[in-house]
Design a protein around this motif. Sequence first.
Motif, PDB file in Angstrom:
ATOM      1  N   ILE A 125       0.862  -1.319  -0.087  1.00 45.36           N
ATOM      2  CA  ILE A 125       0.101  -0.010   0.244  1.00 45.36           C
ATOM      3  C   ILE A 125       0.766   1.211   0.039  1.00 45.36           C
ATOM      4  CG2 ILE A 125      -0.280   0.123   2.507  1.00 45.36           C
ATOM      5  CD1 ILE A 125      -2.869   1.030   0.017  1.00 45.36           C
ATOM      6  N   GLY A 126       2.013   1.278   0.710  1.00 40.92           N
ATOM      7  CA  GLY A 126       2.984   2.323   0.678  1.00 40.92           C
ATOM      8  C   GLY A 126       3.427   2.777  -0.611  1.00 40.92           C
ATOM      9  N   THR A 127       3.681   1.690  -1.657  1.00 40.83           N
ATOM     10  CA  THR A 127       4.241   1.749  -3.038  1.00 40.83           C
ATOM     11  C   THR A 127       3.063   2.382  -3.849  1.00 40.83           C
ATOM     12  OG1 THR A 127       5.689   0.092  -2.990  1.00 40.83           O
ATOM     13  CG2 THR A 127       4.930   0.723  -5.122  1.00 40.83           C
ATOM     14  N   LEU A 128       1.662   2.040  -3.378  1.00 41.25           N
ATOM     15  CA  LEU A 128       0.787   2.705  -4.293  1.00 41.25           C
ATOM     16  C   LEU A 128       0.512   4.005  -4.018  1.00 41.25           C
ATOM     17  CD1 LEU A 128      -2.828   1.066  -4.567  1.00 41.25           C
ATOM     18  CD2 LEU A 128      -2.706   3.413  -3.729  1.00 41.25           C
ATOM     19  N   TYR A 129       0.627   4.464  -2.832  1.00 40.36           N
ATOM     20  CA  TYR A 129       0.459   5.798  -2.318  1.00 40.36           C
ATOM     21  C   TYR A 129       1.481   6.719  -2.686  1.00 40.36           C
ATOM     22  CZ  TYR A 129      -3.559   4.511   0.937  1.00 40.36           C
ATOM     23  OH  TYR A 129      -4.786   4.275   1.334  1.00 40.36           O
ATOM     24  N   GLN A 130       2.704   6.028  -3.040  1.00 41.52           N
ATOM     25  CA  GLN A 130       3.825   7.044  -3.733  1.00 41.52           C
ATOM     26  C   GLN A 130       3.179   7.571  -4.997  1.00 41.52           C
ATOM     27  OE1 GLN A 130       7.452   5.133  -4.547  1.00 41.52           O
ATOM     28  NE2 GLN A 130       7.458   3.973  -2.572  1.00 41.52           N
ATOM     29  N   TYR A 131       2.339   7.193  -5.754  1.00 38.23           N
ATOM     30  CA  TYR A 131       1.818   7.589  -7.055  1.00 38.23           C
ATOM     31  C   TYR A 131       0.348   7.920  -6.894  1.00 38.23           C
ATOM     32  CZ  TYR A 131       5.977   5.257  -8.679  1.00 38.23           C
ATOM     33  OH  TYR A 131       7.138   4.841  -8.954  1.00 38.23           O
ATOM     34  N   PHE A 132      -0.436   7.273  -6.169  1.00 32.41           N
ATOM     35  CA  PHE A 132      -1.928   7.460  -5.972  1.00 32.41           C
ATOM     36  C   PHE A 132      -2.457   7.759  -4.669  1.00 32.41           C
ATOM     37  CE2 PHE A 132      -1.110   5.027  -9.736  1.00 32.41           C
ATOM     38  CZ  PHE A 132      -1.575   5.489 -10.881  1.00 32.41           C
ATOM     39  N   PRO A 133      -2.980   8.907  -4.218  1.00 30.42           N
ATOM     40  CA  PRO A 133      -3.097   9.201  -2.711  1.00 30.42           C
ATOM     41  C   PRO A 133      -4.510   8.478  -2.305  1.00 30.42           C
ATOM     42  CG  PRO A 133      -3.540  10.969  -4.098  1.00 30.42           C
ATOM     43  CD  PRO A 133      -2.748  10.184  -4.829  1.00 30.42           C
ATOM     44  N   ASN A 134      -5.223   7.993  -3.382  1.00 28.32           N
ATOM     45  CA  ASN A 134      -6.536   7.578  -2.917  1.00 28.32           C
ATOM     46  C   ASN A 134      -7.222   6.841  -4.347  1.00 28.32           C
ATOM     47  OD1 ASN A 134      -7.687   9.560  -4.570  1.00 28.32           O
ATOM     48  ND2 ASN A 134      -7.742  10.838  -2.783  1.00 28.32           N
ATOM     49  N   LYS A 135      -8.331   6.260  -4.023  1.00 31.09           N
ATOM     50  CA  LYS A 135      -8.857   5.385  -5.267  1.00 31.09           C
ATOM     51  C   LYS A 135      -9.373   6.461  -6.367  1.00 31.09           C
ATOM     52  CE  LYS A 135     -13.463   4.758  -2.985  1.00 31.09           C
ATOM     53  NZ  LYS A 135     -14.110   3.536  -2.794  1.00 31.09           N
ATOM     54  N   TRP A 136      -9.774   7.665  -5.953  1.00 28.28           N
ATOM     55  CA  TRP A 136     -10.193   8.633  -6.903  1.00 28.28           C
ATOM     56  C   TRP A 136      -8.991   8.982  -7.859  1.00 28.28           C
ATOM     57  CZ3 TRP A 136     -15.107   8.434  -7.060  1.00 28.28           C
ATOM     58  CH2 TRP A 136     -16.000   8.305  -5.664  1.00 28.28           C
ATOM     59  N   ALA A 137      -7.903   9.131  -7.329  1.00 32.68           N
ATOM     60  CA  ALA A 137      -6.775   9.459  -8.163  1.00 32.68           C
ATOM     61  C   ALA A 137      -6.434   8.341  -9.146  1.00 32.68           C
ATOM     62  CB  ALA A 137      -5.510   9.681  -7.187  1.00 32.68           C
ATOM     63  N   LEU A 138      -6.677   6.986  -8.763  1.00 37.93           N
ATOM     64  CA  LEU A 138      -6.568   5.713  -9.436  1.00 37.93           C
ATOM     65  C   LEU A 138      -7.737   6.043 -10.727  1.00 37.93           C
ATOM     66  CD1 LEU A 138      -6.095   3.129  -6.743  1.00 37.93           C
ATOM     67  CD2 LEU A 138      -4.427   3.317  -8.691  1.00 37.93           C
ATOM     68  N   LEU A 139      -8.815   6.140 -10.302  1.00 35.99           N
ATOM     69  CA  LEU A 139      -9.842   6.448 -11.185  1.00 35.99           C
ATOM     70  C   LEU A 139      -9.480   7.477 -12.398  1.00 35.99           C
ATOM     71  CD1 LEU A 139     -12.205   4.975 -11.960  1.00 35.99           C
ATOM     72  CD2 LEU A 139     -13.746   6.895 -10.839  1.00 35.99           C
ATOM     73  N   TYR A 140      -8.813   8.537 -11.775  1.00 38.93           N
ATOM     74  CA  TYR A 140      -8.500   9.662 -12.828  1.00 38.93           C
ATOM     75  C   TYR A 140      -7.307   9.191 -13.705  1.00 38.93           C
ATOM     76  CZ  TYR A 140      -6.302  14.047 -14.270  1.00 38.93           C
ATOM     77  OH  TYR A 140      -5.618  14.953 -14.981  1.00 38.93           O
ATOM     78  N   GLY A 141      -6.162   8.143 -13.121  1.00 40.27           N
ATOM     79  CA  GLY A 141      -5.439   7.724 -13.900  1.00 40.27           C
ATOM     80  C   GLY A 141      -5.787   6.883 -15.070  1.00 40.27           C
ATOM     81  N   LEU A 142      -6.925   5.924 -14.582  1.00 36.88           N
ATOM     82  CA  LEU A 142      -7.458   5.072 -15.491  1.00 36.88           C
ATOM     83  C   LEU A 142      -8.076   6.127 -16.905  1.00 36.88           C
ATOM     84  CD1 LEU A 142      -8.710   2.363 -13.272  1.00 36.88           C
ATOM     85  CD2 LEU A 142      -7.302   2.187 -15.051  1.00 36.88           C
ATOM     86  N   ALA A 143      -8.932   6.870 -16.470  1.00 38.24           N
ATOM     87  CA  ALA A 143      -9.479   7.821 -17.541  1.00 38.24           C
ATOM     88  C   ALA A 143      -8.346   8.690 -18.159  1.00 38.24           C
ATOM     89  CB  ALA A 143     -10.255   8.796 -16.688  1.00 38.24           C
ATOM     90  N   GLU A 144      -7.245   8.882 -17.746  1.00 41.58           N
ATOM     91  CA  GLU A 144      -6.377   9.522 -18.657  1.00 41.58           C
ATOM     92  C   GLU A 144      -5.754   8.518 -19.526  1.00 41.58           C
ATOM     93  OE1 GLU A 144      -4.655  13.164 -18.237  1.00 41.58           O
ATOM     94  OE2 GLU A 144      -6.755  12.806 -18.026  1.00 41.58           O
ATOM     95  N   HIS A 145      -5.436   7.304 -19.157  1.00 42.82           N
ATOM     96  CA  HIS A 145      -5.026   6.338 -19.982  1.00 42.82           C
ATOM     97  C   HIS A 145      -6.054   6.113 -21.324  1.00 42.82           C
ATOM     98  CE1 HIS A 145      -2.810   2.973 -21.496  1.00 42.82           C
ATOM     99  NE2 HIS A 145      -3.972   2.012 -21.119  1.00 42.82           N
ATOM    100  N   HIS A 146      -7.372   6.104 -20.986  1.00 41.39           N
ATOM    101  CA  HIS A 146      -8.495   5.902 -21.624  1.00 41.39           C
ATOM    102  C   HIS A 146      -8.481   6.880 -22.938  1.00 41.39           C
ATOM    103  CE1 HIS A 146     -12.371   4.792 -23.850  1.00 41.39           C
ATOM    104  NE2 HIS A 146     -12.810   6.120 -23.273  1.00 41.39           N
ATOM    105  N   ILE A 147      -8.403   8.145 -22.417  1.00 37.24           N
ATOM    106  CA  ILE A 147      -8.379   9.187 -23.275  1.00 37.24           C
ATOM    107  C   ILE A 147      -7.287   9.289 -24.273  1.00 37.24           C
ATOM    108  CG2 ILE A 147      -8.010  11.947 -23.502  1.00 37.24           C
ATOM    109  CD1 ILE A 147      -9.576  11.925 -21.045  1.00 37.24           C
ATOM    110  N   GLU A 148      -6.023   8.760 -23.875  1.00 32.02           N
ATOM    111  CA  GLU A 148      -4.691   8.197 -24.750  1.00 32.02           C
ATOM    112  C   GLU A 148      -4.961   7.560 -25.801  1.00 32.02           C
ATOM    113  OE1 GLU A 148      -1.540   7.756 -22.181  1.00 32.02           O
ATOM    114  OE2 GLU A 148      -1.524   9.548 -21.163  1.00 32.02           O
ATOM    115  N   LYS A 149      -5.747   6.407 -25.335  1.00 32.81           N
ATOM    116  CA  LYS A 149      -5.795   5.411 -26.238  1.00 32.81           C
ATOM    117  C   LYS A 149      -7.120   5.692 -27.215  1.00 32.81           C
ATOM    118  CE  LYS A 149      -6.876   1.205 -25.009  1.00 32.81           C
ATOM    119  NZ  LYS A 149      -7.396  -0.042 -24.294  1.00 32.81           N
TER     120      LYS A 149
END
Length: 212
Positions: A66-90
Amino acid sequence: MAAVSALPTVVTTRIGGIIDTPRKKPRQVRSRETVDAVLEAAAQLFEREGLDTTTNRIAERSGFSIGTLYQYFPNKWALLYGLAEHHIEKAHERLGGVLIQLREQEPDWDDTVRELAAASVDLHRHRPRLHALMYHYAPRAPEGIARLDTLHETLVSEVTGHLVRCDRGGDDPARTAAMLVHAADAQLHRVLLGRGDDAEALTWSLLAMTPR
């Protein structure tokens, strides 16, 4: 007079809660691989559990702490944002390729719509629940909105050109193109996600909306 510091950007979910976007972008290959693994785990669990999933479960699924995850994503909303950004790139990559092909081949209007509808649906065919979550709840940050706006503007411009080429679109092809692009976006995310006949349904809906 003392300088006034800039106010921080307010980033919210579509349900109004203030959240964080990803903390940092991975630079090294190993870091990118870590982020990719975490995002893939998040995609799997958002699809399976929806917003009930947790960062602890996502970290466990990814094989990282969980510490490694939090280095990049502070919460699950940030993860959802990251997935949305990846989708827009695709989407930029996939639809950009289709637009190049359409400019080269110049098919009639029906086939132009059919190609764009098929590519758009294909981008949303896998993990429909995740796509619904990204559409309704992914955080809204200025840079993400700008990328999405750029994609929409490109599509409107290209569709306008095809309407003119095919002598369609009525008195204002640019307005017709904008209506078609945004109607397709709404139908994809609010009506057709997860349905087997979605490409054909979207094609016929857009053709019916197109004036002579």
